[in-house]
Write a protein that holds these residues in place. Sequence first.
Motif, PDB file in Angstrom:
ATOM      1  N   ASP A   1     -16.203 -43.770 -17.408  1.00 45.78           N
ATOM      2  CA  ASP A   1     -15.078 -43.020 -16.858  1.00 45.78           C
ATOM      3  C   ASP A   1     -13.799 -43.274 -17.656  1.00 45.78           C
ATOM      4  O   ASP A   1     -13.055 -42.349 -17.962  1.00 45.78           O
ATOM      5  CB  ASP A   1     -14.866 -43.389 -15.386  1.00 45.78           C
TER       6      ASP A   1
ATOM      7  N   ARG B   1     -11.564 -40.544 -19.847  1.00 50.70           N
ATOM      8  CA  ARG B   1     -10.122 -40.338 -19.675  1.00 50.70           C
ATOM      9  C   ARG B   1      -9.382 -40.532 -20.994  1.00 50.70           C
ATOM     10  O   ARG B   1      -8.459 -39.779 -21.328  1.00 50.70           O
ATOM     11  CB  ARG B   1      -9.591 -41.257 -18.587  1.00 50.70           C
TER      12      ARG B   1
ATOM     13  N   GLU C   1     -18.019 -32.169 -20.143  1.00 43.57           N
ATOM     14  CA  GLU C   1     -16.659 -32.596 -19.804  1.00 43.57           C
ATOM     15  C   GLU C   1     -16.625 -33.763 -18.838  1.00 43.57           C
ATOM     16  O   GLU C   1     -15.692 -34.548 -18.835  1.00 43.57           O
ATOM     17  CB  GLU C   1     -15.881 -31.419 -19.204  1.00 43.57           C
ATOM     18  N   SER C   2     -17.616 -33.871 -17.970  1.00 41.53           N
ATOM     19  CA  SER C   2     -17.656 -34.943 -16.971  1.00 41.53           C
ATOM     20  C   SER C   2     -18.936 -35.749 -17.159  1.00 41.53           C
ATOM     21  O   SER C   2     -19.892 -35.595 -16.401  1.00 41.53           O
ATOM     22  CB  SER C   2     -17.596 -34.355 -15.559  1.00 41.53           C
TER      23      SER C   2
END
Length: 197
Positions: free
Chosen positions: A20, A24, A146-147
């Motif tokens: 994560d 970011r 993207e995630s």
Amino acid sequence: MDQTCDAPPADRELLDFAVDLAARAGQVSAQGFFGEWGSRRKEDGSEVTEIDLAVEELVRDELARHMPEDGIYGEEKGSTAGVSGRRWIIDPINGTTSFTRRWPLFSNDIAYEDEYGPAVGVINMPMSRQMVVAGRGLGCWVLTGESPALKSGHRVRVTRRTSARGDSGTQSGRLAGGTPHRSPPSGVPDGVDGLHR
């Protein structure tokens, strides 16, 4: 040859946290890639951009908030001592030269080491939306999109094969997770067999 490791597996939640955090960092560097920013030369002659500094600051802030006892070593700001015996290693933009030339060939690298040695490694390539993630005793994945998340990633496995060549088109001609080996077209010089039309 079998090798064993007496170290326990890395914490899965820690691996998810690193994924994560790298995602970011990738968002910041991808936005910066298309924006305006300044750069300067460091004492060693290498270049550092405002985006390098912003990405490292983001990662450091999140680590200070979630892992305040851990040490940090960042390429741009050096070491911050910790008391846990664990340390995070950050290269906010690995490939700053590519970044400054607007070549999308850079990554955000985050690693974690504990008392047993390397435990987690994440290489995030935000422009191609790919991430390579590994955790000691947990495995290695290639994540896309993207995630990125481990549950939707492609698990990478080590093959037991000792040769990269085999009968083209058969299972024995495959590398783990790869494609069958193909012979180069006729007339292609030796050593250039990776190039195909």
